[in-house]
Design a protein around this motif. Structure first.
Motif, PDB file in Angstrom:
ATOM      1  N   CYS A 115       0.848  -1.194   0.000  1.00  0.00           N
ATOM      2  CA  CYS A 115       0.000   0.000   0.000  1.00  0.00           C
ATOM      3  C   CYS A 115       0.881   1.240   0.000  1.00  0.00           C
ATOM      4  O   CYS A 115       1.753   1.396   0.856  1.00  0.00           O
ATOM      5  N   ALA A 116       0.632   2.122  -0.952  1.00  0.00           N
ATOM      6  CA  ALA A 116       1.452   3.326  -1.126  1.00  0.00           C
ATOM      7  C   ALA A 116       0.985   4.491  -0.259  1.00  0.00           C
ATOM      8  O   ALA A 116       1.453   5.607  -0.427  1.00  0.00           O
ATOM      9  N   GLY A 117       0.052   4.248   0.661  1.00  0.00           N
ATOM     10  CA  GLY A 117      -0.453   5.338   1.507  1.00  0.00           C
ATOM     11  C   GLY A 117      -1.626   6.040   0.840  1.00  0.00           C
ATOM     12  O   GLY A 117      -2.268   5.497  -0.058  1.00  0.00           O
ATOM     13  N   ALA A 118      -1.910   7.247   1.281  1.00  0.00           N
ATOM     14  CA  ALA A 118      -3.050   7.990   0.748  1.00  0.00           C
ATOM     15  C   ALA A 118      -2.868   8.303  -0.740  1.00  0.00           C
ATOM     16  O   ALA A 118      -1.742   8.476  -1.213  1.00  0.00           O
ATOM     17  N   ASP A 119      -3.974   8.361  -1.451  1.00  0.00           N
ATOM     18  CA  ASP A 119      -3.953   8.702  -2.876  1.00  0.00           C
ATOM     19  C   ASP A 119      -3.781  10.217  -3.005  1.00  0.00           C
ATOM     20  O   ASP A 119      -4.740  10.977  -2.931  1.00  0.00           O
ATOM     21  N   LEU A 120      -2.544  10.641  -3.213  1.00  0.00           N
ATOM     22  CA  LEU A 120      -2.243  12.075  -3.255  1.00  0.00           C
ATOM     23  C   LEU A 120      -2.809  12.748  -4.499  1.00  0.00           C
ATOM     24  O   LEU A 120      -3.101  13.952  -4.484  1.00  0.00           O
ATOM     25  N   ILE A 121      -2.971  11.985  -5.578  1.00  0.00           N
ATOM     26  CA  ILE A 121      -3.569  12.559  -6.789  1.00  0.00           C
ATOM     27  C   ILE A 121      -5.029  12.919  -6.523  1.00  0.00           C
ATOM     28  O   ILE A 121      -5.495  14.011  -6.876  1.00  0.00           O
ATOM     29  N   GLU A 122      -5.752  12.006  -5.886  1.00  0.00           N
ATOM     30  CA  GLU A 122      -7.144  12.272  -5.546  1.00  0.00           C
ATOM     31  C   GLU A 122      -7.251  13.407  -4.526  1.00  0.00           C
ATOM     32  O   GLU A 122      -8.145  14.246  -4.607  1.00  0.00           O
ATOM     33  N   ARG A 123      -6.317  13.429  -3.598  1.00  0.00           N
ATOM     34  CA  ARG A 123      -6.383  14.428  -2.517  1.00  0.00           C
ATOM     35  C   ARG A 123      -6.261  15.852  -3.046  1.00  0.00           C
ATOM     36  O   ARG A 123      -6.814  16.780  -2.467  1.00  0.00           O
ATOM     37  N   ARG A 124      -5.546  16.034  -4.153  1.00  0.00           N
ATOM     38  CA  ARG A 124      -5.377  17.389  -4.700  1.00  0.00           C
ATOM     39  C   ARG A 124      -6.715  18.024  -5.070  1.00  0.00           C
ATOM     40  O   ARG A 124      -6.832  19.253  -5.083  1.00  0.00           O
ATOM     41  N   SER A 125      -7.698  17.194  -5.382  1.00  0.00           N
ATOM     42  CA  SER A 125      -9.006  17.720  -5.781  1.00  0.00           C
ATOM     43  C   SER A 125     -10.002  17.772  -4.629  1.00  0.00           C
ATOM     44  O   SER A 125     -11.154  18.154  -4.817  1.00  0.00           O
ATOM     45  N   MET A 126      -9.550  17.423  -3.429  1.00  0.00           N
ATOM     46  CA  MET A 126     -10.452  17.387  -2.278  1.00  0.00           C
ATOM     47  C   MET A 126     -10.406  18.696  -1.504  1.00  0.00           C
ATOM     48  O   MET A 126      -9.351  19.342  -1.407  1.00  0.00           O
ATOM     49  N   SER A 127     -11.548  19.067  -0.929  1.00  0.00           N
ATOM     50  CA  SER A 127     -11.607  20.243  -0.070  1.00  0.00           C
ATOM     51  C   SER A 127     -11.043  19.891   1.300  1.00  0.00           C
ATOM     52  O   SER A 127     -10.847  18.711   1.621  1.00  0.00           O
ATOM     53  N   GLN A 128     -10.793  20.916   2.115  1.00  0.00           N
ATOM     54  CA  GLN A 128     -10.267  20.666   3.454  1.00  0.00           C
ATOM     55  C   GLN A 128     -11.241  19.839   4.284  1.00  0.00           C
ATOM     56  O   GLN A 128     -10.837  18.974   5.066  1.00  0.00           O
ATOM     57  N   VAL A 129     -12.528  20.093   4.103  1.00  0.00           N
ATOM     58  CA  VAL A 129     -13.555  19.322   4.826  1.00  0.00           C
ATOM     59  C   VAL A 129     -13.487  17.850   4.424  1.00  0.00           C
ATOM     60  O   VAL A 129     -13.569  16.953   5.266  1.00  0.00           O
TER      61      VAL A 129
END
Length: 209
Positions: free
Chosen positions: A90-104
């Motif tokens: 497991c590479a940890g959190a999906d940082l590509i997806e996270r870039r499009s996520m709001s702080q909430v």
């Protein structure tokens, strides 16, 4: 003639149903499956081969659903957390997806992840992390939430050290010690090699340094 047509139609329905189930399984990012050769032993598979099982919102949701199923299924006597892809855990959190996520959304994701890790750790049956490849960030936390880990990476030594000290420390102090142990891994050559191999899409060459 009618009976022959009926049997042919029923046969086609069975084939289509089987293919539909296979497609559904392929689309799942986290799924449960019994290990037929060992009754009572089930696998919880991480299934995002294209992203080294990076933890997406969908994977996390399905992972939590699997844990909920395991909790109430008395036929599961041992749970093995593993990857469907050889050479990857497991590479940890999906940082590509996270870039499009709001702080909430990020805050909710982290809360859900912590809840899932807590549920994994609290399962009544023995749990084993089969670490076949890099276990980074949240992936390492998943492995640490299991009772046993099967691996070779410096990470196993750190995990053993954290486990050995945990009985002598209060919960918060123990968590601080676990974090400090993790911090020592950030400067290792093996971690840098894992990141380079991931970027270059090749198998890492670990030296235990």
């Amino acid at each position: 003639m009618f009976l022959h047509s009926f049997r042919f139609a029923r046969s086609n329905v069975k084939v289509l149903s089987r293919r539909f189930i296979q497609v559904q399984a392929a689309e799942k990012q986290a799924l449960l499956k019994p290990i037929e050769s060992h009754p009572g032993v089930w696998g919880l598979a991480l299934n995002r081969p294209q992203s080294k099982n990076a933890i997406s919102v969908a994977l996390l949701q399905q992972f939590r659903e699997c844990l909920e199923t395991v909790l109430y299924d008395k036929s599961v006597r041992v749970l093995i957390l593993h990857s469907t892809t050889v050479g990857s855990f497991c590479a940890g959190a999906d940082l590509i997806e996270r870039r499009s996520m709001s702080q909430v959304q990020v805050t909710k994701f982290l809360t859900d992840l912590r809840d899932a890790l807590g549920k994994l750790e609290a399962l009544p049956m023995p749990t084993i992390a089969a670490i076949d490849g890099p276990a980074l960030g949240g992936g390492l936390e998943m492995s640490l939430a299991c009772d046993l880990r099967v691996a070779a990476p410096l990470a196993l030594r750190a995990a053993k050290q954290a486990i050995s000290r945990s009985e002598d420390l209060a919960l918060e102090t123990g968590l601080d010690f676990e974090r400090a142990t993790y911090e020592t891994l950030l400067k290792t050559q093996d971690r840098l090699e894992a990141l380079s191999a991931f970027k270059e899409k090749r198998k890492p060459l670990f030296k235990g340094e």
